[in-house]
Scaffold this motif. Sequence first.
Motif, short mmCIF file in Angstrom:
data_model
loop_
_atom_site.label_atom_id
_atom_site.label_comp_id
_atom_site.label_asym_id
_atom_site.label_seq_id
_atom_site.Cartn_x
_atom_site.Cartn_y
_atom_site.Cartn_z
N GLY A 1 0.82 -1.21 0.00
CA GLY A 1 0.00 0.00 0.00
C GLY A 1 0.85 1.26 0.00
N GLY A 2 2.07 1.17 -0.56
CA GLY A 2 2.92 2.36 -0.65
C GLY A 2 2.44 3.30 -1.74
N THR A 3 3.06 4.48 -1.80
CA THR A 3 2.64 5.49 -2.77
C THR A 3 2.59 4.95 -4.19
OG1 THR A 3 3.43 7.31 -1.43
CG2 THR A 3 3.27 7.72 -3.78
N GLY A 4 3.62 4.18 -4.58
CA GLY A 4 3.68 3.65 -5.93
C GLY A 4 2.55 2.69 -6.21
N CYS A 5 2.44 1.65 -5.38
CA CYS A 5 1.43 0.63 -5.62
C CYS A 5 0.01 1.21 -5.48
CB CYS A 5 1.62 -0.55 -4.68
SG CYS A 5 3.03 -1.57 -5.14
N ARG A 6 -0.14 2.17 -4.59
CA ARG A 6 -1.43 2.83 -4.46
C ARG A 6 -1.87 3.48 -5.74
NH1 ARG A 6 -3.45 6.44 0.45
NH2 ARG A 6 -3.67 4.77 1.95
N SER A 7 -0.92 4.20 -6.36
CA SER A 7 -1.32 4.91 -7.57
C SER A 7 -1.49 3.96 -8.74
CB SER A 7 -0.34 6.02 -7.91
OG SER A 7 0.94 5.49 -8.03
N LEU A 8 -1.00 2.73 -8.58
CA LEU A 8 -1.20 1.73 -9.62
C LEU A 8 -2.49 0.95 -9.38
CD1 LEU A 8 2.47 0.46 -9.79
CD2 LEU A 8 1.28 1.63 -11.61
N GLY A 9 -3.27 1.35 -8.41
CA GLY A 9 -4.56 0.69 -8.20
C GLY A 9 -4.59 -0.23 -6.99
N GLY A 10 -3.69 -0.05 -6.05
CA GLY A 10 -3.64 -0.88 -4.85
C GLY A 10 -4.95 -0.94 -4.07
N PRO A 11 -5.58 0.22 -3.78
CA PRO A 11 -6.80 0.18 -2.98
C PRO A 11 -7.91 -0.63 -3.65
CG PRO A 11 -5.91 2.41 -3.04
CD PRO A 11 -5.11 1.60 -4.01
N GLN A 12 -8.07 -0.48 -4.98
CA GLN A 12 -9.10 -1.25 -5.69
C GLN A 12 -8.78 -2.73 -5.61
OE1 GLN A 12 -7.66 1.54 -6.49
NE2 GLN A 12 -8.59 2.62 -8.20
N LEU A 13 -7.48 -3.04 -5.64
CA LEU A 13 -7.06 -4.43 -5.56
C LEU A 13 -7.43 -5.03 -4.19
CD1 LEU A 13 -5.52 -6.89 -6.56
CD2 LEU A 13 -3.41 -5.79 -5.84
N VAL A 14 -7.19 -4.24 -3.14
CA VAL A 14 -7.52 -4.73 -1.79
C VAL A 14 -9.01 -5.03 -1.71
CG1 VAL A 14 -7.61 -4.11 0.65
CG2 VAL A 14 -5.59 -3.52 -0.70
N ASP A 15 -9.83 -4.12 -2.24
CA ASP A 15 -11.28 -4.35 -2.24
C ASP A 15 -11.64 -5.62 -3.00
OD1 ASP A 15 -11.61 -2.08 -0.82
OD2 ASP A 15 -12.25 -0.82 -2.52
N ALA A 16 -11.03 -5.77 -4.16
CA ALA A 16 -11.34 -6.92 -5.00
C ALA A 16 -10.95 -8.22 -4.30
CB ALA A 16 -10.63 -6.81 -6.35
N LEU A 17 -9.80 -8.22 -3.62
CA LEU A 17 -9.36 -9.43 -2.91
C LEU A 17 -10.34 -9.75 -1.78
CD1 LEU A 17 -5.50 -8.80 -2.73
CD2 LEU A 17 -6.63 -10.70 -3.90
N GLN A 18 -10.75 -8.70 -1.08
CA GLN A 18 -11.67 -8.90 0.03
C GLN A 18 -12.99 -9.47 -0.48
OE1 GLN A 18 -10.15 -7.68 3.18
NE2 GLN A 18 -11.51 -9.40 3.66
#
Lengths: 156, 617
Positions: free
Chosen positions: B32-49
């Motif tokens: 969930g760092g700045t880089g991965c966040r801007s690459l769509g990290g938060p959406q990925l976390v939601d999708a995994l959940q």
Amino acid sequence: MTYSIIDDARVILAGHTNGESSLLAMLEEVQGRHRYLPRDVLILISERLDIPLSQVYSVATFYNAFSLEPKGCHRFQVCTGTACHVRGAMQVLDRLETQLGIQAGQTSADLEYTLETVNCLGACALGPVVVANGSYSRHMTASQVDRLLRRIKRDA
Amino acid sequence: MHRLKTPQDLEAWRKVIKQDIDPDRPRLRVCGGTGCRSLGGPQLVDALQRALDGAGQSGQVEVVVTGCQGFCEQGPLVTVAPEEIAYQRVSPENAEAIISETIEAGRVVEELLYADPDNGHRSLRESEIPFYSHQTRRVMVLNGKIDPRRVEDYLASGGYQALSKALVQLEPEGIIEEVIRSGLRGRGGAGFPTGVKWKLCRREPGDIKYVICNADEGDPGAFMDRSLLEANPHSVIEGMIVGARAIGAKEGFIYVRSEYPLAVETLGIALAQARECGLLGRDILGSGFDFDIQLRLGAGAFVCGEETALMASIEGRPGEPRPRPPYPAQSGLWGQPTNINNVKSWASVPLIIANGAEWFAEVGTESSKGTAIFSMVGKINNTGLVEVPMGISLRELVFDVGGGIPGGKAFKAVQIGGPSGGCIPAKHLDTPIDYDSLTNLGAIMGSGGLVITDETTCMVDLARYFMNFVQQESCGQCLPCRWGTQVMLDTLTRICDGQGQPGDIETLERLAKTVKVASLCGLGQTAPNPVLSTLRHFRAEYEAHVYEGRCPAGVCRGLITYEIDPEVCTGCMVCARNCSVGAITGEKKQPHMIDPELCTRCGLCMQVCKFNGVTVH
Ligand SMILES: Cc1cc2nc3c(=O)[nH]c(=O)nc-3n(C[C@H](O)[C@H](O)[C@H](O)COP(=O)(O)O)c2cc1C
Ligand code: FES
């Protein structure tokens, strides 16, 4: 100057209790909220902190993050840090300047767009990076600038 | 959250936390760092959940959002524990597959594994990927392993052990001795021995002393400090408490640049948690020692990384440096003795105290102990953060860890130390990297920002870039820096525009020397370094610009022309459509032409041409 900005500034100032050394933090909060530092707020701060207006002005003009002019609704920040530079950030900036019709550091006359440069956002692996209204776009090219602008205009 | 009153409380709590952790429980660690966040990290976390919910697995499998772990190029990153399967470039669409295949069926999703760019070989685990396997992660060991928003995670990994030891077993002098023996040198620039600096500050008379963490990370193109703050903020906080105890400070400040919103947020949370459980505040762990830390934000001024400017900024003034001496240890924040260290220096302290000076000094060279953290950016395959032993050769760093130069291009030089630093050309690739060898080559360690350049980078243009940077960031107090850098910039711009005159190179050299010796602070004193070092190693390139009107790398706009190769051009019209100034003409399916009068040399046509039909001369 609308009354509400001053009112709002009063609330912000009341939250800082460290006297003179809070100056920077106060300005940061006002800038964050209103995207610029209105003249009347600077006067209010100088009165509240009991320091000369010139001192407030000198801090407000020293730091790149502050602006004495109102900013546009849509804010573009182009990273021109070294990593983004060597990967072509200048071409991206060029394209934004031509498409928006403003130079870096300017705001369009209709207060729609502000174009700024920033010295590295720490996302260097994704460079060139453009931040549009707080959201990061990576590996930008001139043609992606066009796409980004279309999206923002469509959403607006 | 517990309020800890004694070191025994701390140990008891640690035990409870560790007992609650089931090491065999499946866990998905998402960066969930700045880089991965801007690459769509938060959406990925939601999708995994969602995928876990859908599979009825959400009770069994935990999703942990970690901080930045440094391989931003390949993000978003997901690691499946306990098997430690490392998935890269994961998009929300891959979430279902990860859950159904890996979690439920125990199979690996092949296409999400790292593939070697040379041979396509896939690596299952992080430890098998060359980028990681050549590293020695010590300071960054928990990056990507823990949730930075939970102090419990840090404790479970042995966090705040050094603090207990520093409060109970060691006297302040003992802490300082240990840090001196470790050989730790400042990681923020000049490499001054940290323990010695602490000792000087401790020796100063006075009851009020301050410690400061310099998290201004001004070098553009470097992100080591951001990564550490985002991934493991408690290590920095712990280091500061230990240091404050050694020095006798009751108050500390962390000065972070505001361009790092996520680091600011993470630090805020970590400080609140440390306060809540009694690791900051009054009578820490019952030792009688009081200490607290405040967060201060920068406002976009590079010079504020310089220590005296930084302190002026904390005091609420313009960030204008002042001459030293007096040094901060003598007269710092509000005139009181102050000790200032970089993020990485502070984060090294808990490791030294917990593991001992000998352990720390095991790696490194005679004069530079421990590991160095670099951010590698520019023309390199594996852009990212690396932690390696001091003394590693540039060759190993660029080719083994960094995976070499993309597109089969030739390596040209490494620029190290940002606007204060210099470049190291290919012939010195085998130089071991430590503080002293870099200084000998006319570069500096700086804070560890490495920019790799290839044959298509113009060194004169790069020097101009840095000169432009320092000229804009000069605070303007002293003439040599304010005007000297301006004249140097004008000269460099002239050279890049093809207007260079005989004598320009000599003017640059003369001015560089004056600016170096006559400027007030470190900014001006080091500002000419990029010019001097490129002149030293690439003088011929300057001469080609001035005397032959030629930019060998094909970069400087005043010296190049773009042409379309009629043999290659298919007349697809993509370049004509993209040209901002309408300089490209031609019929559909017929070769196109560039009008050199209208062309602004932006290079866009070359970038968009799918057939490599645009060439530069
Ligand atoms: C122009 C200039 C910029 C600097 N920027 C930084 C910076 O961004 N981060 C940093 O830690 N040190 C920076 N420094 C070095 C600091 O002045 C100071 O030496 C350092 O923070 C001390 O910490 P250390 O001993 O742990 O390295 C800068 C120095 C100069 C002259
Ligand atoms: S240089 Fe652009 S994000 Fe770092």
